[in-house]
Design an enzyme around this catalytic site. Structure first.
Site, PDB file in Angstrom:
ATOM      1  N   LEU A   5      15.657  -0.865 -22.888  1.00 35.44           N
ATOM      2  CA  LEU A   5      15.896  -1.088 -24.583  1.00 35.44           C
ATOM      3  C   LEU A   5      15.746   0.481 -25.140  1.00 35.44           C
ATOM      4  O   LEU A   5      15.841  -0.022 -27.159  1.00 35.44           O
ATOM      5  CB  LEU A   5      14.723  -2.151 -24.632  1.00 35.44           C
ATOM      6  N   ALA A  29      16.775   3.120 -25.676  1.00 36.70           N
ATOM      7  CA  ALA A  29      18.092   3.999 -26.521  1.00 36.70           C
ATOM      8  C   ALA A  29      18.545   3.185 -27.444  1.00 36.70           C
ATOM      9  O   ALA A  29      19.003   3.378 -28.654  1.00 36.70           O
ATOM     10  CB  ALA A  29      19.648   4.445 -25.173  1.00 36.70           C
ATOM     11  N   ARG A  42       1.013  -1.115  -0.171  1.00 33.27           N
ATOM     12  CA  ARG A  42      -0.248  -0.126   0.464  1.00 33.27           C
ATOM     13  C   ARG A  42       0.373   0.966  -0.376  1.00 33.27           C
ATOM     14  O   ARG A  42       0.784   2.770  -0.716  1.00 33.27           O
ATOM     15  CB  ARG A  42      -1.281  -0.208   1.382  1.00 33.27           C
ATOM     16  N   GLU A  86      16.346   1.289 -29.271  1.00 33.63           N
ATOM     17  CA  GLU A  86      14.848   1.606 -30.110  1.00 33.63           C
ATOM     18  C   GLU A  86      15.313   2.758 -31.306  1.00 33.63           C
ATOM     19  O   GLU A  86      15.338   2.740 -32.384  1.00 33.63           O
ATOM     20  CB  GLU A  86      13.998   0.989 -29.964  1.00 33.63           C
ATOM     21  N   ASP A 117      47.603  -8.603   8.363  1.00 30.00           N
ATOM     22  CA  ASP A 117      46.829  -7.416   7.974  1.00 30.00           C
ATOM     23  C   ASP A 117      45.227  -8.137   9.032  1.00 30.00           C
ATOM     24  O   ASP A 117      45.457  -8.099   9.512  1.00 30.00           O
ATOM     25  CB  ASP A 117      46.210  -8.164   6.871  1.00 30.00           C
ATOM     26  N   TYR A 118      45.001  -5.994   9.313  1.00 28.37           N
ATOM     27  CA  TYR A 118      44.224  -6.472  10.481  1.00 28.37           C
ATOM     28  C   TYR A 118      42.348  -5.882   9.638  1.00 28.37           C
ATOM     29  O   TYR A 118      42.035  -6.875   9.725  1.00 28.37           O
ATOM     30  CB  TYR A 118      43.923  -4.893  10.711  1.00 28.37           C
TER      31      TYR A 118
END
Length: 419
Positions: A70, A72, A5, A74, A192-193
């Site tokens: 589509l 563009a 709604r 067409e 690595d962190y």
């Protein structure tokens, strides 16, 4: 799916706003025999649509989100005289194919106005040249070609999935790793962190280590057989604030700053400059303005553009554009552009995690070396690791690492097992 709604009410409100805008514009600017806007809110058969395409000077397609548009295509197919101009939203799926169109950001009104001006002022020769190129591409890339490419990529992805699955740290390999760790008299752990010891968060400052992780690192670093080093993209002040009480080694800003142990001083491997920031920062500012949710992090010897909180599609596109711009700009500045996990970072070319890792590996002859990381910056560490070392990439992407783990939780579980 049946719209809710709330969605229906929102749609009705939006349509009423459009109706009112069209009415106001036509009432203000229209005459008895002419209306500036033809508002056709109904189904049009394709022959009618083709006729409208053929008489229009510009095809303006500006969705804020789109899959496969589509309209563009067409329009291009209909304009056999090649004299129309396509103005296309960068959010449209067709924008990847129709690069010769005028590409715009649909959220930027000034940019769209400028695009319409450019389209109206464009010469016929340029229109024909652009449209021929796009039309040829559309004719070659048919639905059959698309389906074939899709299936090829699907097969490739499945093959890659099997290959990566084979690199997942198996119980047998995990047991061998733990056994080698326990037998070794001197061990080097290069960790690595972000994304490795802790999951990513929306803001870098929110990735604070918890008590469990701090206790884990404390147990590892207090073992006299261990040398534990955090090699991170984080700035040195943050690492010092979070881990300064632990007996860890640090390589901050991907190795720009080095610290051996607790109570030692921070130092650089070689003299570095940051005067290049004034040339780079305006570009990052520009992309930050164009990408809601992104922000810039400034460190001593690097700049980082984070886009983890931005729209994924838009930010990925912006990141690619930014990297192209920065690579061209930094080619003569001795800088390196790094693409990490939802971040683009610019730093001195001499600095990388591999050089920092080599510094520790050259200090003494370790019996056991383990390196764990999660993104492109950690590949430099994996590359310099000796064959006997264990290298692990977090995640299932292609990597120089010998093995993969699925998540940072798996990394913590492995480190607990070592203890």
């Amino acid at each position: 799916a049946v719209p809710s709604r709330t969605q229906v009410e929102h749609y009705r409100l939006l349509k009423r706003q459009v109706d009112e805008l069209v009415g106001n514009i036509n009432g203000k600017h229209g005459t008895m025999g002419w209306s500036p806007i033809w508002y056709l809110y109904r189904f049009l058969p394709f022959n009618t649509l083709a006729a409208l395409y053929s008489i229009s000077d510009i095809c303006l397609v500006t969705p804020v989100r789109d899959g496969m548009n589509l309209i563009a295509k067409e329009y291009l197919a209909t304009r056999t005289d090649m004299k129309g101009v396509v103005v296309l939203s960068e959010m449209a799926g067709a924008a990847r194919e129709l690069g010769e169109a005028i590409i715009v950001n649909p959220n930027n009104n000034k940019e769209m106005v400028k695009a319409l001006e450019d389209a109206l002022a464009m010469t016929e020769d340029e229109k024909v040249q652009r449209n021929k190129t796009m039309l040829k591409r559309i004719q070659r890339y048919t639905v059959y070609r698309w389906a074939e490419d899709f299936m090829d990529r699907l097969s490739h992805t499945k093959a890659l999935q099997k290959e990566l699955q084979a690199k997942i740290l198996s119980p047998e390999t995990r047991g061998r790793l733990v056994n080698d760790y326990r037998k070794a008299k001197r061990r080097l752990l290069l960790l690595d962190y972000d994304g490795t010891l802790i999951p990513f968060s929306g803001k870098p400052e929110e990735s604070v280590p918890g008590d469990t992780l701090l206790r884990l690192l404390e147990k590892l670093s207090t073992n006299k057989k261990n040398e534990v080093v955090l090699i991170s993209g984080r700035d040195k002040d943050t690492l010092e604030r979070w881990f300064g009480n632990l007996n860890l080694g640090f390589a901050a800003e991907h190795g720009a700053w080095i610290k051996d142990k607790k109570n030692k001083k921070w130092e650089t491997l070689e003299p570095l400059t940051n005067d290049w920031k004034d040339n780079i920062r305006p570009i990052l500012d520009q992309y930050t303005d164009r990408t809601p949710g992104s922000f810039i992090e400034e460190k001593d010897f690097s700049l980082a553009w984070h886009y983890r909180r931005s729209n994924p599609e838009l930010s990925a596109m912006r990141a690619g554009e930014m990297v192209d711009d920065l690579v061209n700009l930094t080619v003569n500045l001795n800088l390196q552009v790094l693409e990490g996990s939802k971040v683009v970072e610019i730093k001195n070319a001499e600095v990388n995690k591999g050089r920092a890792a080599t510094r520790w590996m050259d200090k003494e002859n370790y019996n056991f070396i383990l390196a764990i990381g999660d993104d492109h910056t950690d590949e430099d560490v994996f590359e310099v690791l000796p064959e006997r070392g264990y290298s692990i990439r977090v995640g299932l992407g292609p990597s120089l690492a010998r093995f993969n783990l699925r998540s940072s939780g798996d990394v913590v579980s492995l480190l607990k097992e070592l203890i």
